[in-house]
Design a protein around this motif. Sequence first.
Motif, PDB file in Angstrom:
ATOM      1  N   LEU A  11       0.796  -1.082   0.055  1.00 56.49           N
ATOM      2  CA  LEU A  11      -0.138  -0.022   0.003  1.00 56.49           C
ATOM      3  C   LEU A  11       0.964   1.287   0.007  1.00 56.49           C
ATOM      4  N   GLN A  12       0.535   2.439  -0.451  1.00 55.77           N
ATOM      5  CA  GLN A  12       1.045   3.618  -0.523  1.00 55.77           C
ATOM      6  C   GLN A  12      -0.061   4.936  -0.259  1.00 55.77           C
ATOM      7  N   CYS A  13       0.363   5.842   0.772  1.00 57.11           N
ATOM      8  CA  CYS A  13      -0.415   6.876   1.099  1.00 57.11           C
ATOM      9  C   CYS A  13       0.116   8.126   0.245  1.00 57.11           C
ATOM     10  N   VAL A  48      -3.734  -1.785   8.216  1.00 56.40           N
ATOM     11  CA  VAL A  48      -3.084  -0.666   7.690  1.00 56.40           C
ATOM     12  C   VAL A  48      -1.734  -0.408   8.500  1.00 56.40           C
ATOM     13  N   PHE A  51       3.013   4.601   7.066  1.00 52.73           N
ATOM     14  CA  PHE A  51       3.748   4.825   5.825  1.00 52.73           C
ATOM     15  C   PHE A  51       5.024   5.718   6.065  1.00 52.73           C
ATOM     16  N   PRO A  80      -1.821   6.082  10.572  1.00 51.52           N
ATOM     17  CA  PRO A  80      -2.840   6.252   9.655  1.00 51.52           C
ATOM     18  C   PRO A  80      -4.367   6.200  10.588  1.00 51.52           C
ATOM     19  N   THR A  82      -7.967   5.766   9.813  1.00 49.73           N
ATOM     20  CA  THR A  82      -8.984   5.389   8.565  1.00 49.73           C
ATOM     21  C   THR A  82     -10.426   4.963   9.433  1.00 49.73           C
ATOM     22  N   CYS A 109      -7.752   8.319   4.260  1.00 54.60           N
ATOM     23  CA  CYS A 109      -7.027   8.839   5.657  1.00 54.60           C
ATOM     24  C   CYS A 109      -7.894  10.175   6.317  1.00 54.60           C
ATOM     25  N   ILE A 115      -4.981   6.529   0.465  1.00 52.52           N
ATOM     26  CA  ILE A 115      -4.313   5.112   0.527  1.00 52.52           C
ATOM     27  C   ILE A 115      -4.727   4.296  -0.737  1.00 52.52           C
TER      28      ILE A 115
END
Length: 128
Positions: A11-13, A48, A51, A80, A82, A109, A115
């Motif tokens: 995953l990437q934010c 999650v 990051f 994070p 969420t 987020c 994300i």
Amino acid sequence: MSLLVTAGATLQCSFGAAPAPLSVLPAHCVMAGAPAATVMDNVPMMNVMPFGVCSCAANPTVAAATAAALGVLTPMPCVPVTAAPWAPGSPTVMIGGMPALQNASQLMCTWGGVITVIAPAQVTTMVP
């Protein structure tokens, strides 16, 4: 068609400095090489992971550090937050009564980041 997301996906934010893995508990016993994810696999620090550092000014820790640095953006450790599930999930594939997570899904987020899935951890199982 999109790819089914499983445990170990990357995953990437949009405001994070580093990618993070997706953790999925094998609660529903649906495997696609690894436990398959649903839209409800959105719990911070369980599903999650952080990051790296966050650079979003809406994050209170970043805002405080930036104010202390006289307005110079100062990234702080990412945690994070969420509140809602991934969207959209698969409209036709259900896992334990929840839509399956697909690689086109996004997670918001609370601090403003988006994300996304950059690698779904498997490339053979497709979901509509």
